[in-house]
Design an enzyme around this catalytic site. Structure first.
Site, short mmCIF file in Angstrom:
data_model
loop_
_atom_site.label_atom_id
_atom_site.label_comp_id
_atom_site.label_asym_id
_atom_site.label_seq_id
_atom_site.Cartn_x
_atom_site.Cartn_y
_atom_site.Cartn_z
N THR A 184 0.76 -1.25 0.01
CA THR A 184 -0.10 0.05 -0.01
C THR A 184 0.68 1.21 -0.05
O THR A 184 2.17 1.18 0.34
CB THR A 184 -0.88 0.02 1.34
OG1 THR A 184 -0.07 0.09 2.31
CG2 THR A 184 -1.75 -1.20 1.32
N ASP A 185 0.13 2.39 -0.24
CA ASP A 185 0.86 3.58 -0.10
C ASP A 185 0.11 4.80 0.91
O ASP A 185 -0.94 4.34 1.34
CB ASP A 185 1.35 4.46 -1.65
CG ASP A 185 -0.06 4.60 -2.28
OD1 ASP A 185 -1.28 5.10 -1.43
OD2 ASP A 185 0.02 4.91 -3.62
N ALA A 186 0.74 5.81 0.93
CA ALA A 186 0.00 6.86 2.00
C ALA A 186 -1.16 7.33 1.44
O ALA A 186 -1.94 8.03 2.44
CB ALA A 186 0.93 8.00 2.21
N GLY A 187 -1.79 6.97 0.20
CA GLY A 187 -3.13 7.35 -0.34
C GLY A 187 -4.10 6.20 0.50
O GLY A 187 -5.36 6.35 0.26
N GLY A 188 -3.44 5.16 1.07
CA GLY A 188 -4.39 4.36 1.62
C GLY A 188 -4.84 3.18 1.03
O GLY A 188 -5.39 2.26 1.24
#
Lengths: 149, 149, 149, 149
Positions: free
Chosen positions: D16-20
């Site tokens: 995953t990334d910081a965008g969720g």
């Protein structure tokens, strides 16, 4: 005279996870990129070491303390210091620090985020057997050896 | 007047795979890092867009042609040009080129390695709904729009 | 009664690097996937912990010994044992072992590749502050605690 | 008779990334893992193809449509169908679908998340030159060819 080497990186989405911070395993890659940059600057890129010296560095031990998280767009500094050198291995002390003007004003600059000790062995590129660090490289590491007199 | 934006990267072990070349999926991350660098340079880092404009860019389509492999220690240039802009999406043309003096003398410099078209939509950071590109950003993209007059 | 938990994974190109082996940082991700599988099996997936318990696990320390490399198509087993538990942190002992019938007949099966100690803290998902491990989770960890009587 | 092949994966923090959501480039890796699983099941793991057939598959083109995001703990199904075969290349149609009971009850199951066309060429492992797909593999691909009569 000795000195620290450091490389700056900026955090992109690919480096982060759904917790909103940099995924912990990525710091090991950031540290590799700093060590590779040091070797490249010294005239010994990894591909040259492999192809002309039949030499590959392998991480044999890594001890990391994750002290604070890094966030999207943070500018980080990744340092490398060689703290000991043996025939076929070195130990690096590496730190990841937040630097520069940060997006979020609540974040202090020059905060230590990760503190690491990385042991690296030299092996032959073809047979994966331990091999001595060549003298050219010993000179390079001596320059970044915080304990060398 | 319009111009291309580009970002240089250097290939480390983490970017490669057991085939001895850069793992194909990583080019998508290189392209993200070039787009993010463009936005950062223009004063709109991703974290600012998210926190102050409630805006996130999401890739909705990517068409990549992988023409030649990249190798360890290669210096690559990743370009970004905005080829079209609509209310809530843009299309980027991005190329990855090998540049600089390469380790291997058999490799030509300025070789096109990857040619890509990336469609990106703007959504709200909180509700993930489509939203208009703010005018500040439209001006930025217009500067890197190879079709704008 | 206590027991070890383990998860099997198979090595794909994405996990490897140009040295022909698994890139060292990826073992940290393999270990996360084993811990997440344990929690999921126990009924506490990471997303439930975050959304219903306001709880996130963060790695605060990792000590890894890389003993042997893993190769493309290797089948690995990643174990998890909880070796100590405090109010707001646990320590896991995790090992990565090569298992199954291997492609290369020169490789022994059941070889220990990576030996790791991972310290993990519990923080609140919203404020990132330390918080106590809920009792439901303490019961789960006790089952995988190799030192519990 | 022909059939689809598919592989299930579960989303961890690393994906995953910081965008969720799952970072878009990772879907290319998920698709590689599904193709590799197909070949492994058919008795032709990538390492065997490389070491015994002197053969490597390389992705030469990828067209991806990202339709919906995937989240932490989602169970995804990654399908593979061979839609055309030439002397030294194949084209795969691959889809990523959300399946199973999801954590979030707002998410529908069996939603198409990513729709992809991947062109793959066969090259020799030692010289990286195009080479014919061996007949053993042609039989495997024919089984997963949705257009074969």
């Amino acid at each position: 005279m000795t000195s620290n080497f450091s490389k700056q990186i900026v955090i992109n989405y690919v480096d982060t996870d759904a917790g909103g911070v940099v995924y912990h395993a990525n710091y090991l890659a950031f540290m590799e990129s700093a060590r590779s940059a040091l070797l490249r600057q010294a005239g010994f890129p990894a591909s040259v070491l492999r192809d002309k010296f039949n030499l590959v560095f392998v991480v044999t031990e890594s001890n990391l303390k994750f002290k604070k998280p890094a966030y999207l767009d943070d500018e980080l500094e990744v340092s490398v210091a060689v703290t000991s050198m043996r025939g076929a291995s070195i130990v690096c002390h590496q730190q990841v620090t937040r630097c520069g003007e940060q997006q979020s004003q609540e974040l202090q600059t020059n905060e230590l985020l990760v503190d690491a000790t990385i042991r690296i062995a030299t092996i032959t590129a073809d047979t994966f057997l331990p091999c001595r660090i060549p003298s050219e490289l010993r000179h390079v590491f001596a320059q970044f050896n915080i304990h060398s007199a």
